[in-house]
Each structure stands twice: as structure tokens, then as C-alpha cells.
Motif scaffolding. Sequence first.
Motif, PDB file in Angstrom:
ATOM      1  N   PRO A  19       0.736  -1.206   0.319  1.00  0.00           N
ATOM      2  CA  PRO A  19       0.026  -0.162  -0.095  1.00  0.00           C
ATOM      3  C   PRO A  19       0.763   1.104   0.024  1.00  0.00           C
ATOM      4  O   PRO A  19       1.027   2.147   0.057  1.00  0.00           O
ATOM      5  CB  PRO A  19      -0.665   0.093   1.221  1.00  0.00           C
ATOM      6  N   VAL A  62       1.380   9.969  -4.345  1.00  0.00           N
ATOM      7  CA  VAL A  62       0.755   8.867  -4.213  1.00  0.00           C
ATOM      8  C   VAL A  62       0.398   7.570  -3.652  1.00  0.00           C
ATOM      9  O   VAL A  62       1.063   7.263  -4.316  1.00  0.00           O
ATOM     10  CB  VAL A  62      -1.046   9.251  -4.901  1.00  0.00           C
ATOM     11  N   PRO A  63       0.414   7.362  -2.647  1.00  0.00           N
ATOM     12  CA  PRO A  63       0.941   5.635  -1.909  1.00  0.00           C
ATOM     13  C   PRO A  63       0.075   5.062  -2.708  1.00  0.00           C
ATOM     14  O   PRO A  63      -2.000   5.777  -2.447  1.00  0.00           O
ATOM     15  CB  PRO A  63       0.797   6.018  -0.421  1.00  0.00           C
ATOM     16  N   GLY A  65      -2.600   2.788  -1.492  1.00  0.00           N
ATOM     17  CA  GLY A  65      -3.308   2.437  -0.528  1.00  0.00           C
ATOM     18  C   GLY A  65      -4.270   3.598  -0.343  1.00  0.00           C
ATOM     19  O   GLY A  65      -5.427   3.386  -0.041  1.00  0.00           O
ATOM     20  N   GLN A  66      -3.938   4.977  -1.005  1.00  0.00           N
ATOM     21  CA  GLN A  66      -5.162   6.232  -0.941  1.00  0.00           C
ATOM     22  C   GLN A  66      -5.534   5.757  -2.311  1.00  0.00           C
ATOM     23  O   GLN A  66      -6.641   6.703  -2.438  1.00  0.00           O
ATOM     24  CB  GLN A  66      -3.783   7.184  -0.867  1.00  0.00           C
ATOM     25  N   VAL A  67      -5.429   4.838  -3.352  1.00  0.00           N
ATOM     26  CA  VAL A  67      -6.670   5.496  -4.589  1.00  0.00           C
ATOM     27  C   VAL A  67      -7.408   3.381  -4.363  1.00  0.00           C
ATOM     28  O   VAL A  67      -8.429   3.352  -5.408  1.00  0.00           O
ATOM     29  CB  VAL A  67      -5.500   5.005  -5.540  1.00  0.00           C
ATOM     30  N   ALA A  68      -7.798   3.900  -3.437  1.00  0.00           N
ATOM     31  CA  ALA A  68      -8.092   2.678  -3.604  1.00  0.00           C
ATOM     32  C   ALA A  68      -9.748   2.715  -3.373  1.00  0.00           C
ATOM     33  O   ALA A  68      -9.863   4.070  -3.031  1.00  0.00           O
ATOM     34  CB  ALA A  68      -7.715   1.208  -1.877  1.00  0.00           C
TER      35      ALA A  68
ATOM     36  N   TYR B   8       2.321  -0.417   7.400  1.00  0.00           N
ATOM     37  CA  TYR B   8       2.264   0.161   6.674  1.00  0.00           C
ATOM     38  C   TYR B   8       0.802   0.414   7.785  1.00  0.00           C
ATOM     39  O   TYR B   8      -0.096  -0.963   7.802  1.00  0.00           O
ATOM     40  CB  TYR B   8       1.033  -0.132   5.592  1.00  0.00           C
ATOM     41  N   MET B  37       5.925  11.914   1.152  1.00  0.00           N
ATOM     42  CA  MET B  37       6.404  11.267   1.096  1.00  0.00           C
ATOM     43  C   MET B  37       7.596  10.633   0.215  1.00  0.00           C
ATOM     44  O   MET B  37       8.813   9.675   0.131  1.00  0.00           O
ATOM     45  CB  MET B  37       5.634  10.524  -0.439  1.00  0.00           C
ATOM     46  N   ASP B  52      -1.586   6.129   7.924  1.00  0.00           N
ATOM     47  CA  ASP B  52      -1.764   6.918   7.440  1.00  0.00           C
ATOM     48  C   ASP B  52      -3.213   6.917   7.017  1.00  0.00           C
ATOM     49  O   ASP B  52      -3.822   6.189   7.462  1.00  0.00           O
ATOM     50  CB  ASP B  52      -1.763   5.657   5.352  1.00  0.00           C
ATOM     51  N   ARG B  55      -8.011   8.078   5.536  1.00  0.00           N
ATOM     52  CA  ARG B  55      -8.700   7.442   5.452  1.00  0.00           C
ATOM     53  C   ARG B  55      -9.967   7.373   7.155  1.00  0.00           C
ATOM     54  O   ARG B  55     -10.537   6.815   7.325  1.00  0.00           O
ATOM     55  CB  ARG B  55      -8.662   5.388   5.472  1.00  0.00           C
ATOM     56  N   ARG B 108      -3.716  17.863  -2.776  1.00  0.00           N
ATOM     57  CA  ARG B 108      -3.800  16.605  -2.003  1.00  0.00           C
ATOM     58  C   ARG B 108      -2.965  17.227  -0.619  1.00  0.00           C
ATOM     59  O   ARG B 108      -3.077  16.657   0.412  1.00  0.00           O
ATOM     60  CB  ARG B 108      -2.125  15.730  -2.860  1.00  0.00           C
TER      61      ARG B 108
END
Lengths: 918, 289
Positions: A19, A62-63, A65-68, B8, B37, B52, B55, B108
Motif C-alpha cells: 500500500p 500518492v501511495p 493505498g490511498q487510491v483504493a 503500514y 513521500m 496513513d 481514511r 493533496r
Amino acid sequence: MTTIAFTLNGRATSVEVSPVRRLAHVLREDLGFTGTKVGCDAGDCGACTVFLDGAQVCACMVPAGQVAGRRIETVEGLAKDGKLTALQQAFHHFNAAQCGICTPGMLMAAADLFQRTARPSEDEVMDALGGVLCRCTGYRKIVDAVLHVAGRVPAAALDNTPDAGRAVGARFPKVDGLQKLDGREIFGADQAPADALWLRAVRSPHFSATFTVGACDALHRKYPGLVRVFTARDVPGNNGFGVYPQVKDQPVLADGDVRFRGEAVAALVGDRDTVMTIRDDEVPIHYTPRTALVGVDSALAEGAHRLHTDKPGNILAFGYVERGDADAALAAADVVVEGTFETAFVEHAYIEPEAGWARRVGDRVEVTVTTQTPYMDRDEVAQVLGIANEAVRIIPTACGGGFGGKLDISVQPLVALAAWHLDRPVRCVYHRIESMSSTTKRHPARMTARYGCTKDGALSGFTFFGDFNTGAYTSWGLTVKDRVPIHAMGPYHVPAVRAKTRAVFTNETPAGAFRGFGVPQAAITHEALMDEMAERIGMDPLEFRWKNAIRVGQPTASGQVLKASAGLAECLAALRPHWRKARAEAEAFNRTGDGVRRRGVGVGAIWYGCGATSAPNPSTMRMGVAADGTVTLYSGAQDIGQGTNTTMSQVAADGLGIAVDRLRLVWGDTDLTPDSGKTSASRQAYVSGGAAKRAGENLRAEILRLANAGQDAWLRFEPGAIVVEDRGRMQTIDLRRLEAGGPNGDVIMAEGYFDPPTEPLDEKGQGVPYATYGFAAQIAEVEVDVELGTVKVRRIVAAHDVGRSLNPTQVEGQIHGGVAQGLGLALMEEYIPGRTENLHDYLIPTFGDVPEIETILVEDPEPTGPYGAKGVGEHVLCATAPAIFGGIYQATGVRIRRAPATPDRVRAAILARKEQRP
Amino acid sequence: MKPPPFKYHDPRTVAETVELLARNENAKILAGGQSLMPMLNMRYVQPDHVIDINRVEGLSYIREAGGRLEIGAMTRQREIEYADLVARRAPIVREAILNVGHRQTRNRGTLGGSLSHLDPAAELPLVSAALEATVHVQGPKGKRDIAMAEFPAGYMSPSIELDEMVIGVTLPVWPDGHGYGFVEFSRRHGDFAIVAAAVLLDVEAGGKIKRASVTVGGVGPSPVRCRDAEKALTGEKGAEAAFRAAAETCRTIDAMEDVYAPAWYRQHLATVMTRRAMVAAFGRAANAR
């Protein structure tokens, strides 16, 4: 590892990755969407710009995991059903894509803008695209293309279908333009076999050190994915490379001694994750640092260690030109001015870092790589491997910018060496810091010159001494030290000249070829002194240059009497109305302005010899007709974005008498194309163009011979046949009945060869170093914020004598890009080893920095050139910095002696001048 | 290169995030990722755990409450740029945002990320200091507030514990019609500032300056409030000489030096940028017209 599902260009996609893997790499490596480019991996260049849920982002930050669950769109998704968008078409027509490496990012950023507004203003365009860097175009054509789609700029002038025999001079769009717009173009990092191993070089963190390499057993145990660690002892042939046949002083892998920070010491080969995970300090290399010789003074100091045992005093070589008695001439001159000028290391900053891959095919090796010079690469790799030149095949990819920096080899010998030993494909992609710290730079220079003239404005004499820091290895140092004295006095008739250069080794990044080979540095010197002389005798700077401009019939400092095509006076005359108007406007502005912002206008004039200096410099081009009637040009002239593929096609088509859009092009591959020399020294249009024209003419002659037809016959190429019409008599050559043969299996073939006529230089630099010279004059309108010391270039007018413009659109592209690089040299670019090794700290011009550029093409035909053409690639850069510095002087009274003229330096100079004034 | 291996984490709540921070050593929060990053890629930072928070719920908002603006830590810079509420109530924040990076990064980048990263030349910590923001953080022991003046502990180091995270910011609002100026000196558009100045002026009817806030970024390791300049401005009526004198007090700020600019030049920029920001601010104040 996680399964990440998202929508890619409208299609549901799923990928099994970590991710934290960067989206750019997921797209490129895991999903094969290589239209998204990686230029810096740090958010500085914008080449990887894609849409995330409809908004532009840098895919390198952008990793995964963030585009899921999100929507991603890339350049591959722009065109619908194979039909390019209006934006893509505009890029094609405006020549907004030169090398094409930044183009996907530019297109995505522009597409993002059009989602928000249909008719963006110029400011909005600059803002929306401002995060994407381009090194080729100078941005203006990109802005024009976007504004055209916005309905604010009329359509580009274009000639899509010139008739047979009328391609030269036409604004024909790039023959390879479309694939740069939809992600199809393949650059160095875009393709390699799936089973290719990865190579990563371990590089010296020291400027100067001796070292030993210990056993790597523990490293292998810790990292099972590590296949081999290569060191100097694994080089089967000569562990040395260099651009001259007689000088191979730079090791492929350093052998116990490192001479600059960033030098390759070992090469790790294994799977990608492994070689990218191993830290340099895990590799058992034991350095013993020693004093670093930084700057020419420390390298020349008594007691300084020798970088190369055969080079006492760390002096690589001297260059020299002497004509007449310069000291006597200066003593007799009415006015003599002098000054010392300094310039910095300058980085090419092409957006595509070095990349390529190699495989062994029996007793041969094939290297697919981004390069400016396939045949030189071939010979270099061959001698490193100790095999015959013919046993190496170089397959160039599209080149994402070069500017001289991809003339020296980089990944080539490393991947070739590894593939040779392991008999497996091996690839290597430099990361940005590696690219900047290990590849060549523009030579920093320190130049002291004296210039004299009579009170009525005739130049009388000139002396010059320049030290050029060539870094740790020779690279192109010999070319620079030779080229500078020939050009050092500028494009003028000067009766007495003595110019000497010294190339000095230091423990810094090797300095090599960069657009102009030392001439831009020298131009800063001679043009500053021209301005001072003009002021001292009360003459207008432009008129002073016009009066002294070298003309046909006059000798150069090398004693070469120019026979034709010396268009400087014409360039200056073309600038005259712009100059007078702009100077007057600047004066009026300063009279009525607030005193904080002050304007000025400067002029720079330069010349530039096309091709190698007094050395054989030939190109060969081949053309053939296949049994099915296909006509092909086999061109070894590498296109690095400047449009060589297009101009060669135009010239060859006219030589043969076929419509250019009927010509097939095969380029670059050393197995398929003849040696057309390197893309360097502004030689391709002139030298390879000469060969392409002859190839076309020779193929035509061969066809006419087969048909026994006269010189004026018309040719028509049809499937399987050529119809020859000679004064009403029609004849058909049935191609299917001819025997296929030659290197490309054609049924009729011909070659063209051209080597520009030069003569050797004697010990005083007298001779004929170049067959022809390009000339240029540019004016720069600048505004200085005297409180801050910032310089804003408001407008450039550039007049260039190109002999004959083969394709005005491509020539303008060269001028725009050269002006942008000249602006960078003048105002912001300074590479400091170990400190400005990325595109964040090393500043190149962005959208907001490059002003409106007006181009004036002067055509004073060169008789030895194809249809009168000569080179333009480097002249375009040389005149810009002097013009800007002249503008700063008119604005502030400050004479710039050191480039770049950063705001703090300009401010300090303004303060110093105030203190000096009573 | 690729980042060194790390674990992660992808939490959904602030509580979960804080617990992860408390439980794991050498952990780093990943917000917008526009600094972290590249730092990971270049191995400038080598965390063992990356958490992260993209979410995590409830961290993205812009609202007005009790006469103050509240902005969540995960609010993207572009949302702040386009928010009418921000443009109306704290227009200097919008001015500042327009100088933050490029479109790609603003799409972002987050407010909380910028504050936590605390680059000395970053625009958002600068306006937060100018507005006397309160930073809200949460840790295992609960929430606490930190005045922006106390927030920087040193060069790129916020004064929060290793197990705390920034969850939001409260910005005091200046009276309607106040003047504001944000002026930045950078070498190229979109670059980090070399020096930037933020000035807020409350101007009373008749044109007299009632209250002033003057802050510079990029000169010291964190934003510097220029109290002498503020004092000098208070009671003044916006004459060029008054601005010049007030701005001149910034020349003595202890200045950093690097490849971009020597210390003397940063100090000089501090005087010019603050003066220009004062002029801009005064020009915008309703009562100055």
C-alpha cells in the motif's frame, strides 16, 4: 501486499501491491501504463501528473493505498476511440511537445484546467500547468497550444501535406509527434523484458578518497535477491571511457580511487526490490577520504594532489588562438576595457533521467538506451567489454532531453557489463539525485579579458584568459578548451587577438558538453566588454556591434576568411527597430516610474561554428526502396526532441522527389542505420542534413539510371513499382523483379555522405576550424526590482541566421528552448555538488519565468549546407545571458560579472554601487 | 531508491491513530504525503511505522463557530483555497494558500500536514501564527490545545508528543473590513518561500491603525512575530514613512543562511516583505479608503 482495486481510465482495475508503493510505479511497473513519466520522484517536476478523482496530483507522491476505490486517469485515457482530443492536436500543431517526456504531465494539467473553465486566461494556464517542468520548449508553445483550445489564440501555421520537392522550408509537424501525445512513445525507462534484473550503482559519498571493497558474502546472505556485486575487476575490457578515441580516463567502476562525489564504485544486480532496498553503507566499501580539490584554485595550488598521474598541476590542456599583436593593438587603442567574469556549474536537467537495458545475444550485446549518440555508445561499450564494435548493437529509445548531457555514456557500460556476465537482461534507471550527481555539467569558467577599440568604434584588439573547471575527468574538456579561444572575441572582425584557455581537473562532477561547449560563458565576457566600450565612446551598443559584425570577406581570429553566410549584421539590422523602441520605452518607464521597478534593454550577439572543431565529422544516410514500393530513410541521426527525425525526412524527401508523408523512417538502431554522427555541436541539420540530401539525390540518380531517364524525370512510387515519367515517356520499374539486398533488404538503395570541409589548426590556432558558422543576436527587455535585486525578463526578441530554415516551426522551438536555458544560466542555475542535486534545490525556469519570445529567422544561405541550411541548436542559448545582463545595466547601472545573477548578488551589487557614488 | 521497509497502518478513527502512535516506536503520520513521500523515497526519514490517516473520519471540515474559523487537520489545501467561508472570514489564509506549491500539491496537501511538518518557509504555519491560531492535538490522555506561538519547539519540530497528532486548528477571525497582506519572496512561482510576510491591520474610521499583526516566515527556524513592528504601527495612519520605520525593525531578526540566500539578504527581505505586506494590508482595509 494488499489488493487495491480502483478505476483506471474508466476500467475497473485491481493490483496486488504494497500500500505504500507509489502510484507512479504501480501504473508504470505493475500495470504497464508507462505514459505517466517519472522525472524526480519528489514532486518537483510534475511529469507524473495524473488525475485522482478528477483532480491533478503527482503520482510519485500518492501511495497506492490511498487510491483504493478511487478514479485514476492517465494520459492513455485522454484520446477516445483513437481520436486525439483538441488539446492533444493543438500540442501537435504548435510543436508544444519537443522531446515529449513532460508532455503527459502537461496534458493532464491542462485537461484539469479545462474541467474547471472552458476559456482560461493566460494567467490561469500558467497557474494550472505551473507544477510541470519542461526543459525543451521554453513553455511558450505549450501556453499557445492551450490558449488555442481556449479560443484565445489562432490556429498554428502548419503545412501538413507539402508537395513532392517542397518539404524543405515547410512547417511540417513532427513525423514522430503523435506518439508523444498519447503515452505511446517509449523512453529509456519505459520498456524492458519482464525477466530483466535491475542494476543500481553504489556511488561515492566522498569528493576524493581511496577505497577497498571487501567480500560481499554477508550481503548475499542477507539479501537472497542479490545476484551479483560488480566492481572494477569485473570489467572484461578497458575499465575506462571517454568521448575521445585517445582519452578513456573515466572508469566504468572506480578502481580504488574516487575522484568525485557520485562516482560509481560498485554495481548491485538483482531483483528490483533488493537492489533498491540495500543501503550503500551496507556494501563493504571502506573509504579513506583525502582533501577534496574543489574549485580550480585549490586544484592549481602548490602541493595539491594529482587527480591523474599523467597530468601534472592538474592541468588537462591549454587552448590557444593568436592573430596579430594583441598587446600592441590594445596599447594603441583609444579605449580599453577589461573585466573578470565567472560562471557556475550548470546542470542539463533533462526531465528524463538516464535509463536503459541490455541483453546478451550470443557473442553480441544489445543495449536499448536513451542517448544522443548511438554509434559513439556502440564503440564505448565495445571497448569496455573488449569485443569488436560490430558485436555491440545500440537501440536508442526516444530521448527525453539531452542538451549535451547524454553524449557521455551513463548506464550503457554498466548494464552491458552485467548482461554480458550474467547472460540475462539487466536494466538500470537513474534516480534524479544520481543523474544530477554523476553526469556531466557545463564547465564553470573564470575568464579575464581586455578589449580595445578606436574612438570611432572600430575594434582593435582583444586578449582573453579563461580557466575552465573540467571536474574529475576529461569528458569534453578538450573541445571546450579549443572552442572557446576561437569564439572568445565574439562574432566580430578583430585585427589582433590572443586568447588562451586552460582546462583544470578538480574533485567535482565532470564537466562536459552542454549546449554551447564554453561559448555561452565566453559570450558573457565579450558582450559585457562590448557594452562597456560602446558606452565609453558614446556609441549605441547595437550600432557598435553592427559596425563590427564580421562579414563575408573578413578573416576570423583563426585566419579563416568567411566566404558566405555571415548574417550577423542582418540579424542586428532586423533587431534595430525593436531595440530603439524598447530602449526608449524603458527610459520613459524609468523617468516616470516608482524607482523600485526599473527597466532596461540589452543586446547580445554571438556566433557558433557548426560541427566538430578541425576534426573529421562525417554523416552517412541511407535510403532504400523495398520490393513493395516503400521508400525508407535510414537515419542514424538521433532526435532528442529538436525535430531531427522530421527535418531529415524533409531533406531526404526533397532530394529524392517524393512527398515527405510517403517516406518511412527508420532511425537510430546501429544495426539498421548508418553512422550519422552524434547529436552535438549544432551539426545534425547541417552535416546529417547534407548526407540526407545526398542520399535522396543518389537514390534518385540510381532510379533514373535503372529507367535510363533524364535528370528532370518525375518519379511516382506505387505498390511494387516506380513509374518514371521523362518528357512524356512513361516507364515502370517493376520492383518485384529486382533482387533484395544490402543491410536493409531493399531492392534499390543509395547512401549519402557529407563531411564538412575544415582544416587543422596550427599551434597559434590558425586554420579552418569550422566549415560554417551560425550567427545570432537577441535583445532582452528586463525589469529589476532594485529593492529585492530580482530580475524579471519581460520579452526577448531573437534574430538568428540559420542559413536556410528547414522547418521554421522546429527552428522556433529551438530558439524558445535555448532562450529559456540561457535565462536559467543568467539568473538562477547553479549546480553545487552535494548541495543542489535535485530539481527542488536546483532551479530551472518554470512557466512564469520565460517571457514572450519573438523570433526572427534570417536566411543567408550556406553553400555547403543542405538547401543552404546550417545549425541552430546551440546559438539559441548563447546570446540570452549577455542580453539580460545588458538590460540589468540599463536598468540599474550595475554590471554583472558573475552568473547566475541571483537576487542577493544583484542586490549586493546595487548596494555596492550606491556606496561608491558620491 | 525505495523507502526502507516499514509497516503500514490504515486506521479509521483518531482514537485508533493515537493508539497506534502510542503502541509503536518510530512511527510517522502520513497525511497528504506531499513532503513525507519524497522524504521517504530519499530516505531522509526512516520510520518503522507509517500511519496513513487519509481514511480517518471527521478530520476534514471548514466551519464557523463562536466567531472563529475551525479547520480540520485533513482538510486539503485546495478545499481551503476554494472555501467561500475562508475567503470571507480569513482572506489572508486564501492569499497564503495561493503561494503553496502547485495545483498538484494543493490537491493533496493538508493543513495539519503542513503544520506538523513545520517547514520554516511554509505559508500555512506563517498565517496561523499571524492569526494567533490554536492548534488542537489529541493523544492517549485526550485532547489539548496549543497556542500557535508555542507550537514550534524548534527547526521543523512541533511541540507535540510522539503519541499525539494534530486534529484541527481554530483561527480567530478579524473584524469585517480588516486589512490583510501576504507577500512572498520565492525564486520561482510555487517554490517554498525564501521569506514571506503576513500582515493584518484593524483600521478604525478615520484611518488610524488600531491593531496590527506582523509575522515573517523563512527568516528564523519558525515564523517570527514582529512585536516591535506591531507596536510601531499601532496608532499610525498609514504613511509610507511609518511602514518603512516599522518594517525596518525586522532587520535584526536572527536569520538562517543556506544555498538560497545569505543571512543579510534574508534580513533585508524581511524588511521589504513586511513593508509591502503592510502597504497591501492597509490598502485593503475598509476604513483606510
